[in-house]
Write a protein that holds these residues in place. Structure first.
Motif, PDB file in Angstrom:
ATOM      1  N   ARG A 165      41.710  68.502  27.956  1.00 52.18           N
ATOM      2  CA  ARG A 165      40.944  69.631  27.191  1.00 52.18           C
ATOM      3  C   ARG A 165      41.707  71.100  27.375  1.00 52.18           C
ATOM      4  O   ARG A 165      41.770  71.292  28.725  1.00 52.18           O
ATOM      5  N   LEU A 166      42.328  71.361  26.519  1.00 52.35           N
ATOM      6  CA  LEU A 166      42.952  72.760  26.487  1.00 52.35           C
ATOM      7  C   LEU A 166      42.086  73.964  26.878  1.00 52.35           C
ATOM      8  O   LEU A 166      40.814  74.003  26.026  1.00 52.35           O
ATOM      9  N   VAL A 167      42.055  74.562  28.131  1.00 48.56           N
ATOM     10  CA  VAL A 167      41.282  75.830  28.497  1.00 48.56           C
ATOM     11  C   VAL A 167      41.700  77.120  27.938  1.00 48.56           C
ATOM     12  O   VAL A 167      41.109  77.639  27.390  1.00 48.56           O
ATOM     13  N   SER A 168      43.100  77.060  27.873  1.00 46.08           N
ATOM     14  CA  SER A 168      43.676  78.503  27.365  1.00 46.08           C
ATOM     15  C   SER A 168      45.145  78.320  27.330  1.00 46.08           C
ATOM     16  O   SER A 168      45.883  77.417  27.703  1.00 46.08           O
ATOM     17  N   ALA A 169      45.530  79.238  26.304  1.00 43.65           N
ATOM     18  CA  ALA A 169      47.120  79.213  25.859  1.00 43.65           C
ATOM     19  C   ALA A 169      47.483  80.897  25.736  1.00 43.65           C
ATOM     20  O   ALA A 169      46.600  81.420  24.732  1.00 43.65           O
ATOM     21  N   ARG A 170      48.372  81.279  26.203  1.00 46.16           N
ATOM     22  CA  ARG A 170      48.535  82.660  26.276  1.00 46.16           C
ATOM     23  C   ARG A 170      50.270  83.108  26.429  1.00 46.16           C
ATOM     24  O   ARG A 170      50.673  82.266  27.127  1.00 46.16           O
ATOM     25  N   ALA A 171      50.553  84.183  25.971  1.00 46.00           N
ATOM     26  CA  ALA A 171      51.905  84.582  26.539  1.00 46.00           C
ATOM     27  C   ALA A 171      51.921  85.177  27.871  1.00 46.00           C
ATOM     28  O   ALA A 171      50.854  86.106  27.981  1.00 46.00           O
ATOM     29  N   ALA A 172      52.582  85.228  28.679  1.00 43.88           N
ATOM     30  CA  ALA A 172      52.729  85.888  30.018  1.00 43.88           C
ATOM     31  C   ALA A 172      54.143  86.284  30.201  1.00 43.88           C
ATOM     32  O   ALA A 172      55.039  85.618  30.801  1.00 43.88           O
ATOM     33  N   GLY A 173      54.647  87.377  29.608  1.00 45.07           N
ATOM     34  CA  GLY A 173      56.010  87.879  29.687  1.00 45.07           C
ATOM     35  C   GLY A 173      56.930  86.756  29.031  1.00 45.07           C
ATOM     36  O   GLY A 173      56.481  86.508  27.611  1.00 45.07           O
ATOM     37  N   GLN A 174      57.950  86.383  29.585  1.00 41.20           N
ATOM     38  CA  GLN A 174      58.848  85.241  28.779  1.00 41.20           C
ATOM     39  C   GLN A 174      58.207  83.802  28.897  1.00 41.20           C
ATOM     40  O   GLN A 174      58.746  82.820  28.367  1.00 41.20           O
ATOM     41  N   PHE A 175      57.148  83.684  29.477  1.00 45.90           N
ATOM     42  CA  PHE A 175      56.694  82.388  29.639  1.00 45.90           C
ATOM     43  C   PHE A 175      55.484  82.115  28.744  1.00 45.90           C
ATOM     44  O   PHE A 175      54.612  82.955  28.431  1.00 45.90           O
ATOM     45  N   ALA A 176      55.198  81.070  28.323  1.00 48.78           N
ATOM     46  CA  ALA A 176      54.077  80.458  27.563  1.00 48.78           C
ATOM     47  C   ALA A 176      53.203  79.786  28.624  1.00 48.78           C
ATOM     48  O   ALA A 176      53.613  78.900  29.263  1.00 48.78           O
ATOM     49  N   ARG A 177      51.902  80.192  28.809  1.00 55.15           N
ATOM     50  CA  ARG A 177      51.016  79.787  29.758  1.00 55.15           C
ATOM     51  C   ARG A 177      49.998  78.750  28.987  1.00 55.15           C
ATOM     52  O   ARG A 177      49.292  79.258  28.376  1.00 55.15           O
ATOM     53  N   LEU A 178      49.934  77.477  29.569  1.00 54.49           N
ATOM     54  CA  LEU A 178      48.943  76.538  29.057  1.00 54.49           C
ATOM     55  C   LEU A 178      48.099  76.015  30.297  1.00 54.49           C
ATOM     56  O   LEU A 178      48.753  75.821  31.188  1.00 54.49           O
ATOM     57  N   VAL A 179      46.797  76.010  30.171  1.00 61.93           N
ATOM     58  CA  VAL A 179      45.849  75.479  31.086  1.00 61.93           C
ATOM     59  C   VAL A 179      45.075  74.499  30.515  1.00 61.93           C
ATOM     60  O   VAL A 179      44.534  74.538  29.521  1.00 61.93           O
ATOM     61  N   TYR A 180      45.060  73.219  31.177  1.00 61.95           N
ATOM     62  CA  TYR A 180      44.257  72.104  30.636  1.00 61.95           C
ATOM     63  C   TYR A 180      43.314  71.625  31.733  1.00 61.95           C
ATOM     64  O   TYR A 180      43.811  71.302  32.935  1.00 61.95           O
TER      65      TYR A 180
END
Length: 189
Positions: A165-180
């Motif tokens: 289950r996707l908890v969050s998705a965001r940009a973090a500088g040059q990275f895409a941050r996904l938390v499940y």
């Protein structure tokens, strides 16, 4: 309550280390050599590593010759290393070697963590072993703008969408941050 977190960086095409077991590609990305503190598990009281990750960290920072560098990443936290071999330990580091299945080590790891989290640093197969037995609560991935030709896969397991289950998705500088959030495996395996 102790949570088990697999928090790692990966290439855009899903490799956590290149074909030489190196993370050099990651440190070449802007912000890759000094990640934002918000990208690291803040409540981790114990770290868990596979032997390949542990040996790479030892070599990359020359930790046996410079044990004072150990705390830069590991801090004072105990580190459990899953291995079948005898490996060196930097002076003053709290390294606990584990042989055998993840399930057998869980009670000791939980006890060492107390009320804090356990950070499964890597590799992907080790994180997969935690997932296999229902002992992985979260997968957090920082996706780097790099494509690799091969190497160590992010998590060499099939985990269906009904467990994630996707908890969050965001940009973090040059990275895409996904938390499940990770659910328990099906009762039949």
């Amino acid at each position: 309550m102790t949570r088990f977190l697999f928090d790692t960086a990966t290439s855009l095409n899903g490799w956590i280390a290149d074909e030489h077991n190196s993370l050099g590609w990651l440190f070449a990305v802007e912000g890759g050599d000094s990640p934002d503190e918000s990208l690291l598990p803040a409540n981790a009281g114990v770290l868990v590593e596979g032997s390949t990750t542990y040996e790479w960290l030892l070599a990359e920072s020359d930790l046996l010759a410079h044990p004072e560098k150990w705390a830069e990443f590991h801090g004072e936290r105990p580190v459990y290393v899953f291995t079948t071999r005898d490996l060196p330990v930097p002076a003053g580091a709290d390294v606990r070697f584990v042989r055998g299945p993840v399930a057998e080590a869980l009670p000791a790891i939980r006890a060492a963590a107390g009320d804090r989290d356990v950070w499964v640093v890597g590799g992907g197969d080790l994180a997969g072993q935690f997932a296999d037995i229902g002992a992985l609560d979260e997968i957090a991935v920082s996706i780097a703008p790099v494509l690799l030709a091969g190497g160590a896969p992010l998590l060499p397991r099939r985990i269906e969408s009904d467990r994630l289950r996707l908890v969050s998705a965001r940009a973090a500088g040059q990275f895409a941050r996904l938390v499940y959030a990770v659910g328990a495996p099906p009762a039949d395996g």
